[in-house]
Design an enzyme around this catalytic site. Structure first.
Site, mmCIF file in Angstrom:
data_model
loop_
_atom_site.group_PDB
_atom_site.id
_atom_site.type_symbol
_atom_site.label_atom_id
_atom_site.label_comp_id
_atom_site.label_asym_id
_atom_site.label_seq_id
_atom_site.Cartn_x
_atom_site.Cartn_y
_atom_site.Cartn_z
ATOM 1 C CG ASP A 60 61.630 29.566 66.739
ATOM 2 O OD1 ASP A 60 61.583 30.758 66.592
ATOM 3 O OD2 ASP A 60 62.417 28.679 65.892
ATOM 4 C CG ASN A 62 62.388 33.963 64.095
ATOM 5 O OD1 ASN A 62 62.514 32.776 64.716
ATOM 6 N ND2 ASN A 62 63.217 34.852 64.128
ATOM 7 C CG ASP A 64 65.616 32.325 65.807
ATOM 8 O OD1 ASP A 64 64.605 31.384 66.511
ATOM 9 O OD2 ASP A 64 65.920 33.374 66.357
ATOM 10 C CG ASP A 243 67.187 36.424 89.830
ATOM 11 O OD1 ASP A 243 66.761 34.994 89.689
ATOM 12 O OD2 ASP A 243 68.460 36.540 89.500
ATOM 13 C CD GLU A 297 65.498 32.739 92.954
ATOM 14 O OE1 GLU A 297 65.499 31.549 92.582
ATOM 15 O OE2 GLU A 297 66.217 33.552 92.741
HETATM 16 O O1 TEU Z 1 68.162 31.551 90.865
HETATM 17 C C1 TEU Z 1 68.890 31.417 92.073
HETATM 18 C C2 TEU Z 1 69.362 30.121 92.604
HETATM 19 O O2 TEU Z 1 70.018 30.274 93.752
HETATM 20 C C3 TEU Z 1 69.029 28.646 92.248
HETATM 21 O O3 TEU Z 1 67.724 28.246 92.010
HETATM 22 C C4 TEU Z 1 69.826 28.554 90.993
HETATM 23 O O4 TEU Z 1 69.091 27.936 90.089
HETATM 24 C C5 TEU Z 1 71.165 27.415 91.158
HETATM 25 O O5 TEU Z 1 70.474 26.289 91.367
HETATM 26 C C6 TEU Z 1 71.766 27.830 92.359
HETATM 27 O O6 TEU Z 1 72.711 26.520 92.687
HETATM 28 C C7 TEU Z 1 67.960 32.483 90.210
HETATM 29 C C8 TEU Z 1 67.417 32.238 88.719
HETATM 30 O O7 TEU Z 1 66.206 31.822 88.905
HETATM 31 C C9 TEU Z 1 68.275 31.386 87.963
HETATM 32 O O8 TEU Z 1 67.852 31.027 86.807
HETATM 33 C C10 TEU Z 1 69.656 32.060 87.758
HETATM 34 O O9 TEU Z 1 70.539 31.412 87.159
HETATM 35 C C11 TEU Z 1 70.092 32.643 89.035
HETATM 36 O O10 TEU Z 1 69.254 33.206 89.944
HETATM 37 C C12 TEU Z 1 71.137 33.784 88.776
HETATM 38 O O11 TEU Z 1 70.619 35.110 88.179
HETATM 39 CA CA CA Z 2 62.750 32.649 67.212
#
Ligand code: TEU
Ligand code: CA
Length: 596
Positions: A60, A62, A64, A243, A297
């Site tokens: 961080d 600033n 906040d 993601d 992912e």
């Molecule tokens: O995560 C997808 C995911 O399925 C899991 O790893 C999630 O953390 C959860 O445990 C499911 O039970 C991705 C992102 O990395 C995560 O941070 C997000 O919350 C999710 O997608 C939605 O965008």
């Molecule tokens: Ca900040």
């Protein structure tokens, strides 16, 4: 020390070796294609070490209490000195933060808490000046419900954005009452369908109610995504972490899931009919036009299916994150003890499933999982240091691009959560409502499980020094409490101590970066059944490494199988020296790297 100077010439050095050793196939390729003796096409992203930044918790600037982009820029020297060459930035886009930025309101704007576009540009410039690269998070399975597309989409059934999302009428249940369109569950508890009073229809959300899923069957949606990818690539970013990317294609008939399917919805959701078609289209439209790194992912994709997404001849992604290793200590959301033979079986299977046309990642932690040393090592005082170093030895000597999660290079640990107020994570809070308030699980058991598995373990602020709040913020209160062990575990202490976990990471990253065999070499597990020892070789041409890891708190005498001799000791995490050839006397959590 500038470790990039060591890392940069690798492709050139290795290619000289290859050219000397091998055949006309190498000479016949264009100048930019280099093939290793065992058949891998060399790429910068295969040789990279990636460092993940969760911006909210990094630094961080600033006061906040929220980490921000100028905070990251102020720590680029720290990252460069560590030796990592790619940064993966978790979402930095405009967001109402229902899920800490994984719910995006505007893909072309910087989250105001994190700064401005000028701050982003300055950060990117600082990264490039230090010869590092940046990949950003592409969250396009869903948006925020505050995204302008969704605001329009939900407004009326006949507006032009209606088809950007997935809407269905409810159906009548056996009791005559209205039910959601089918029984798809959300990963964040409850139904994946939310009724919207404006039009009396339901929209699909695989994650939070505030994260409506985009309709990828609509070509306009796909083109919007390709455009926003180009927007960031044209700014100079070097690729994307994508993601939950296998979830983009849905079976739009939405059949009722069977009880068996409900036990592994991740697999069901990851096998929509057009997944590969859309990824190939994305590749043609975007990735093929830039020199980028992509890592998906891959929730719900089995180890054996990995090549479907990453085989270079299929033109989809470069790499994926498979969940098999990182979730080996979980049954669904419940923590379970894991075994070393189980973990080795994952790596062995992965190796068997992938040939030279597919590449892989190596990771055991991120912002969704507990701390590396707490989960896979031993974070109690006698062994925290040694076990964290052992895990680093493994991470940087297995085959695949290694991903370091922020703070793991300091051996930061899980947080001692006591009560629900200690948590921020939407998954933890929704689970409390679904499981504890309904009486299914006791509060004590629920919190005990989250202490082992909860995502907030990894999200507590970085511990920079021994000043209040670990030097993360100069303000009175960080958004999530700093781990109380910050006075002992922090970057300042570790930078000052040549034997620290930080310096061990630095040493291992440097070793990997200059050792083609540790990057591209063939992998062989020497002793898959051994419950405490992980021993494997990495071989490329004449270069041969032996790695021996004692995954236990016991001293062990280990005789190498098949009359193998150890070779010369390059690294011991516990400072062992001296000659040992066939029988190695290993200390608790000792890791050794031999060159043969
Ligand atoms: O995560 C997808 C995911 O399925 C899991 O790893 C999630 O953390 C959860 O445990 C499911 O039970 C991705 C992102 O990395 C995560 O941070 C997000 O919350 C999710 O997608 C939605 O965008
Ligand atoms: Ca900040």
């Amino acid at each position: 020390m500038n470790l990039r100077l060591i890392a940069l010439p690798l492709i050139a050095t290795l290619c000289a070796t290859v050219a000397a050793q091998s055949s006309s196939t190498v000479a016949a390729k264009s100048d930019s294609t280099h093939i290793t003796p065992n058949g891998y096409t060399q790429k910068w992203w295969k040789e990279a070490v990636v460092y993940q930044i969760y911006p909210r918790s990094f630094k961080d600037s600033n006061g906040d209490g929220i980490g921000d982009l100028p905070g990251i820029t102020s720590k680029l020297d720290y990252l460069q000195a560590l030796g990592v060459n790619v940064i993966w930035l978790s979402p930095h886009f405009d967001s109402p933060n229902a899920d800490n930025g994984y719910d995006i309101r505007d893909y072309r704007k910087v989250m105001k808490e994190f700064g401005t576009m000028a701050d982003f540009d300055a950060m990117l410039k600082g990264i490039k000046q230090r010869h590092m690269k940046l990949i950003i998070d592409l969250v396009v399975n869903h948006t925020s419900d505050e995204h302008r597309w969704f605001v329009a989409s939900s407004g009326s059934k006949d507006n032009p954005y209606r088809d950007y999302y997935i809407w269905r009428p409810g159906k009548t249940g056996p009791d005559g009452k209205e039910q959601p369109p089918n029984n798809d569950p959300s990963f964040f508890f409850g139904s994946a369908w939310q009724k919207d009073p404006a039009t009396n229809e339901y929209y699909l959300h695989y994650f939070a109610v505030k994260q409506p899923d985009l309709n990828w069957d609509n070509p306009k949606v796909r083109n919007e995504v390709y455009d926003l990818m180009k927007f960031w690539l044209d700014k100079g970013v070097d690729g994307f972490r994508m993601d939950v990317i296998p979830l983009i294609s849905k079976d739009q008939t939405f059949p009722e899931l069977t009880p068996d399917q409900l036990k592994h919805v991740d697999e069901v959701y990851a096998h929509g009919p057009h997944r590969d078609e859309y990824l190939q289209e994305m590749n043609r439209n975007v990735m093929a036009k830039y020199d980028v790194m992509t890592v998906g992912e891959a929730l719900g994709i089995s180890l054996d299916e990995t090549p479907l997404l990453v085989d270079e001849r299929r033109h989809e992604l470069n790499m994926i994150f498979n969940f098999a290793a990182v979730r080996i200590n979980r049954d669904g959301k419940q923590w379970l003890p894991w075994t070393l033979p189980g973990l080795k079986a994952v790596y062995d299977r992965q190796d068997a499933a992938l040939d030279v046309h597919s590449w892989n990642t190596v990771f055991l932690s991120n912002h969704d999982n507990p701390r590396l040393v707490s989960s896979f090592g031993d974070d109690s005082p006698p062994y925290r240091d040694a076990s964290a170093k052992l895990l680093a030895t493994m991470l940087f000597t297995l085959k695949g691009t290694p991903f370091v999660y922020q703070g793991d290079e300091l051996a930061m640990t899980n947080y001692p959560f006591q009560r629900m107020e200690d948590f921020d994570d939407i998954e933890a809070k929704n689970g409390y409502k679904a499981d504890v308030l309904t009486g299914k699980v006791s509060e004590a058991d629920y919190i005990a499980n989250l202490r082992k598995t909860g995502r907030d373990n990894a999200r507590t602020p970085m511990q920079w020094d021994g000043s209040p709040n670990g030097g993360f913020t100069i303000g009175p209160k960080p958004w999530l409490a700093v781990n109380p062990n910050y006075k002992k575990i922090n970057a300042k202490e570790e930078l000052a101590n040549p034997d620290s976990v930080y310096h061990y990471y630095q040493k291992m990253i440097a070793l990997r970066s200059k050792s083609p065999a540790l990057i591209y070499g063939d992998y062989k597990d020497l002793d898959p059944e051994n419950p405490n020892i992980f021993a494997y070789t990495r071989i490329l041409g004449n270069e041969k490494y032996l790695i021996v890891l004692n995954f236990s708190g016991n001293a062990t005498s280990y005789t190498l199988p098949d009359g193998l001799r150890a070779g010369s000791l390059k690294v011991s995490n516990l400072g062992s020296t001296g000659q040992q050839t066939t029988t190695l006397n290993l200390k608790p959590w000792e890791a050794r790297v031999y060159k043969q």
